[in-house]
Design a protein around this motif. Structure first.
Motif, PDB file in Angstrom:
ATOM      1  N   HIS A  25       0.867  -1.192   0.000  1.00 17.26           N
ATOM      2  CA  HIS A  25       0.000   0.000   0.000  1.00 17.26           C
ATOM      3  C   HIS A  25       0.896   1.231   0.000  1.00 17.26           C
ATOM      4  O   HIS A  25       1.088   1.868   1.029  1.00 17.26           O
ATOM      5  N   GLN A  26       1.455   1.552  -1.142  1.00 13.45           N
ATOM      6  CA  GLN A  26       2.374   2.680  -1.221  1.00 13.45           C
ATOM      7  C   GLN A  26       1.647   3.969  -0.875  1.00 13.45           C
ATOM      8  O   GLN A  26       0.551   4.222  -1.364  1.00 13.45           O
ATOM      9  N   ALA A  27       2.267   4.744  -0.014  1.00  9.80           N
ATOM     10  CA  ALA A  27       1.644   5.972   0.480  1.00  9.80           C
ATOM     11  C   ALA A  27       2.680   7.087   0.553  1.00  9.80           C
ATOM     12  O   ALA A  27       3.864   6.832   0.790  1.00  9.80           O
ATOM     13  N   ASP A  28       2.203   8.309   0.370  1.00 12.04           N
ATOM     14  CA  ASP A  28       3.050   9.486   0.559  1.00 12.04           C
ATOM     15  C   ASP A  28       3.287   9.737   2.044  1.00 12.04           C
ATOM     16  O   ASP A  28       4.304  10.292   2.429  1.00 12.04           O
ATOM     17  N   ARG A  29       2.288   9.346   2.840  1.00 11.01           N
ATOM     18  CA  ARG A  29       2.330   9.646   4.276  1.00 11.01           C
ATOM     19  C   ARG A  29       1.865   8.460   5.101  1.00 11.01           C
ATOM     20  O   ARG A  29       0.957   7.744   4.716  1.00 11.01           O
ATOM     21  N   ILE A  30       2.481   8.321   6.269  1.00 12.81           N
ATOM     22  CA  ILE A  30       1.977   7.445   7.320  1.00 12.81           C
ATOM     23  C   ILE A  30       1.465   8.383   8.402  1.00 12.81           C
ATOM     24  O   ILE A  30       2.211   9.244   8.878  1.00 12.81           O
ATOM     25  N   ILE A  31       0.198   8.228   8.751  1.00 10.13           N
ATOM     26  CA  ILE A  31      -0.395   9.123   9.746  1.00 10.13           C
ATOM     27  C   ILE A  31      -0.900   8.301  10.921  1.00 10.13           C
ATOM     28  O   ILE A  31      -1.762   7.431  10.750  1.00 10.13           O
ATOM     29  N   ILE A  32      -0.360   8.589  12.092  1.00  4.26           N
ATOM     30  CA  ILE A  32      -0.850   8.007  13.332  1.00  4.26           C
ATOM     31  C   ILE A  32      -2.032   8.876  13.743  1.00  4.26           C
ATOM     32  O   ILE A  32      -1.879  10.083  13.947  1.00  4.26           O
ATOM     33  N   VAL A  33      -3.213   8.268  13.853  1.00  2.00           N
ATOM     34  CA  VAL A  33      -4.407   9.029  14.218  1.00  2.00           C
ATOM     35  C   VAL A  33      -4.772   8.636  15.651  1.00  2.00           C
ATOM     36  O   VAL A  33      -5.304   7.565  15.907  1.00  2.00           O
ATOM     37  N   SER A  34      -4.428   9.530  16.577  1.00  2.00           N
ATOM     38  CA  SER A  34      -4.642   9.250  17.997  1.00  2.00           C
ATOM     39  C   SER A  34      -4.548  10.541  18.795  1.00  2.00           C
ATOM     40  O   SER A  34      -3.508  11.215  18.750  1.00  2.00           O
ATOM     41  N   ASP A  35      -5.594  10.862  19.519  1.00  2.00           N
ATOM     42  CA  ASP A  35      -5.537  12.029  20.396  1.00  2.00           C
ATOM     43  C   ASP A  35      -4.448  11.846  21.450  1.00  2.00           C
ATOM     44  O   ASP A  35      -3.713  12.782  21.764  1.00  2.00           O
ATOM     45  N   ASP A  36      -4.336  10.623  21.990  1.00  2.00           N
ATOM     46  CA  ASP A  36      -3.345  10.355  23.044  1.00  2.00           C
ATOM     47  C   ASP A  36      -1.920  10.573  22.539  1.00  2.00           C
ATOM     48  O   ASP A  36      -1.112  11.230  23.190  1.00  2.00           O
ATOM     49  N   VAL A  37      -1.595  10.011  21.382  1.00  4.60           N
ATOM     50  CA  VAL A  37      -0.238  10.150  20.844  1.00  4.60           C
ATOM     51  C   VAL A  37       0.029  11.597  20.443  1.00  4.60           C
ATOM     52  O   VAL A  37       1.102  12.135  20.714  1.00  4.60           O
ATOM     53  N   ALA A  38      -0.935  12.242  19.811  1.00  8.37           N
ATOM     54  CA  ALA A  38      -0.747  13.622  19.356  1.00  8.37           C
ATOM     55  C   ALA A  38      -0.442  14.574  20.515  1.00  8.37           C
ATOM     56  O   ALA A  38       0.277  15.555  20.338  1.00  8.37           O
ATOM     57  N   GLN A  39      -0.969  14.265  21.698  1.00 12.54           N
ATOM     58  CA  GLN A  39      -0.766  15.138  22.866  1.00 12.54           C
ATOM     59  C   GLN A  39       0.486  14.798  23.676  1.00 12.54           C
ATOM     60  O   GLN A  39       0.877  15.555  24.549  1.00 12.54           O
ATOM     61  N   ASP A  40       1.108  13.653  23.395  1.00 14.87           N
ATOM     62  CA  ASP A  40       2.262  13.194  24.165  1.00 14.87           C
ATOM     63  C   ASP A  40       3.522  13.344  23.305  1.00 14.87           C
ATOM     64  O   ASP A  40       3.840  12.477  22.498  1.00 14.87           O
ATOM     65  N   GLU A  41       4.233  14.446  23.476  1.00 17.26           N
ATOM     66  CA  GLU A  41       5.379  14.757  22.617  1.00 17.26           C
ATOM     67  C   GLU A  41       6.453  13.676  22.654  1.00 17.26           C
ATOM     68  O   GLU A  41       7.032  13.329  21.616  1.00 17.26           O
ATOM     69  N   MET A  42       6.733  13.121  23.817  1.00 18.64           N
ATOM     70  CA  MET A  42       7.761  12.082  23.939  1.00 18.64           C
ATOM     71  C   MET A  42       7.350  10.831  23.147  1.00 18.64           C
ATOM     72  O   MET A  42       8.119  10.302  22.357  1.00 18.64           O
ATOM     73  N   ARG A  43       6.140  10.384  23.374  1.00 19.67           N
ATOM     74  CA  ARG A  43       5.644   9.188  22.683  1.00 19.67           C
ATOM     75  C   ARG A  43       5.599   9.418  21.167  1.00 19.67           C
ATOM     76  O   ARG A  43       5.999   8.569  20.390  1.00 19.67           O
ATOM     77  N   LYS A  44       5.114  10.591  20.774  1.00 20.92           N
ATOM     78  CA  LYS A  44       5.022  10.928  19.354  1.00 20.92           C
ATOM     79  C   LYS A  44       6.410  10.901  18.715  1.00 20.92           C
ATOM     80  O   LYS A  44       6.601  10.313  17.643  1.00 20.92           O
ATOM     81  N   THR A  45       7.382  11.503  19.353  1.00 22.43           N
ATOM     82  CA  THR A  45       8.746  11.537  18.832  1.00 22.43           C
ATOM     83  C   THR A  45       9.316  10.130  18.676  1.00 22.43           C
ATOM     84  O   THR A  45       9.916   9.805  17.650  1.00 22.43           O
ATOM     85  N   LEU A  46       9.109   9.289  19.672  1.00 21.17           N
ATOM     86  CA  LEU A  46       9.620   7.915  19.613  1.00 21.17           C
ATOM     87  C   LEU A  46       8.975   7.120  18.488  1.00 21.17           C
ATOM     88  O   LEU A  46       9.656   6.418  17.738  1.00 21.17           O
ATOM     89  N   ILE A  47       7.663   7.232  18.356  1.00 21.35           N
ATOM     90  CA  ILE A  47       6.950   6.490  17.308  1.00 21.35           C
ATOM     91  C   ILE A  47       7.381   6.954  15.922  1.00 21.35           C
ATOM     92  O   ILE A  47       7.658   6.139  15.042  1.00 21.35           O
ATOM     93  N   LEU A  48       7.449   8.241  15.717  1.00 24.23           N
ATOM     94  CA  LEU A  48       7.767   8.778  14.399  1.00 24.23           C
ATOM     95  C   LEU A  48       9.234   8.604  14.018  1.00 24.23           C
ATOM     96  O   LEU A  48       9.574   8.624  12.837  1.00 24.23           O
ATOM     97  N   SER A  49      10.100   8.402  15.007  1.00 24.46           N
ATOM     98  CA  SER A  49      11.535   8.280  14.734  1.00 24.46           C
ATOM     99  C   SER A  49      11.875   7.042  13.900  1.00 24.46           C
ATOM    100  O   SER A  49      12.925   6.988  13.268  1.00 24.46           O
ATOM    101  N   VAL A  50      11.003   6.053  13.873  1.00 21.84           N
ATOM    102  CA  VAL A  50      11.288   4.824  13.117  1.00 21.84           C
ATOM    103  C   VAL A  50      10.616   4.804  11.742  1.00 21.84           C
ATOM    104  O   VAL A  50      10.703   3.813  11.028  1.00 21.84           O
ATOM    105  N   ALA A  51       9.979   5.879  11.377  1.00 16.49           N
ATOM    106  CA  ALA A  51       9.322   5.948  10.060  1.00 16.49           C
ATOM    107  C   ALA A  51      10.372   5.901   8.951  1.00 16.49           C
ATOM    108  O   ALA A  51      11.479   6.403   9.120  1.00 16.49           O
ATOM    109  N   PRO A  52      10.035   5.299   7.816  1.00 20.34           N
ATOM    110  CA  PRO A  52      10.991   5.269   6.709  1.00 20.34           C
ATOM    111  C   PRO A  52      11.289   6.683   6.210  1.00 20.34           C
ATOM    112  O   PRO A  52      10.413   7.542   6.203  1.00 20.34           O
ATOM    113  N   SER A  53      12.511   6.901   5.772  1.00 19.24           N
ATOM    114  CA  SER A  53      12.931   8.252   5.375  1.00 19.24           C
ATOM    115  C   SER A  53      12.251   8.732   4.095  1.00 19.24           C
ATOM    116  O   SER A  53      12.176   9.928   3.850  1.00 19.24           O
ATOM    117  N   ASN A  54      11.742   7.812   3.292  1.00 15.43           N
ATOM    118  CA  ASN A  54      11.122   8.213   2.023  1.00 15.43           C
ATOM    119  C   ASN A  54       9.621   8.474   2.142  1.00 15.43           C
ATOM    120  O   ASN A  54       8.958   8.748   1.150  1.00 15.43           O
TER     121      ASN A  54
END
Length: 162
Positions: A25-54
């Motif tokens: 499922h090739q996509a331009d974006r991976i979007i985590i949809v979560s009020d909890d994650v969006a409000q937690d900067e530490m958790r958000k940073t950790l989750i997004l840090s493993v996203a593919p660079s492309n």
């Protein structure tokens, strides 16, 4: 915006998503949809840090996702949406975002959860949300990997929770 995959997996971005799902499922974006994650900067940073660079990755609230989906700015964007639980998907669909099918990939076991399959455990709130998604016409498929056969998750859920 074109949603190429909506998936529940409480691990969000991990090996299966990075090596298998994003290739199918090739996509331009991976979007985590979560009020909890969006409000937690530490958790958000950790989750997004493993996203593919492309692929662009972001974590947004349910309301922000609903606005982005309807924005002309993102009309040519393809997106893989990742969710932690079915309640967030219900909220997004009820906010006017059409999701036809949800891939149920993984919901970890905890003491307050009933194990449905080896990779999916649910609370009573989860069961109610899955039933609501079925009422809204959303197909629920159980599949860990793209190469696995698709199973009707709502039927599996109903068989186990009767």
């Amino acid at each position: 915006m074109k949603i190429v995959l909506a998936r529940i997996d409480d691990r969000f971005i991990h090996g299966q998503v990075l090596t298998r799902w994003i290739k199918i499922h090739q996509a331009d974006r991976i979007i985590i949809v979560s009020d909890d994650v969006a409000q937690d900067e530490m958790r958000k940073t950790l989750i997004l840090s493993v996203a593919p660079s492309n692929v662009k990755a972001s974590a947004v609230s349910i309301s922000k996702m609903a606005k982005a989906f309807h924005s002309p700015r993102y009309q040519d964007t393809t997106a893989m949406l990742l969710f932690e639980n079915p309640q967030d998907i219900v909220s997004l669909v009820e906010a006017g975002v059409p999701i036809d099918i949800v891939n149920v990939g993984g919901m970890r076991f905890e003491n307050n959860r009933k194990q449905i399959t080896k990779s999916v455990s649910v609370t009573e709130k989860d069961v109610a949300a899955f039933e609501r998604l079925a009422e809204l016409g959303v197909k629920l498929e159980l599949r860990q990997l793209p190469s696995d056969s698709s199973e009707d998750f709502i039927q599996t859920l109903r068989n186990v929770t009767k």
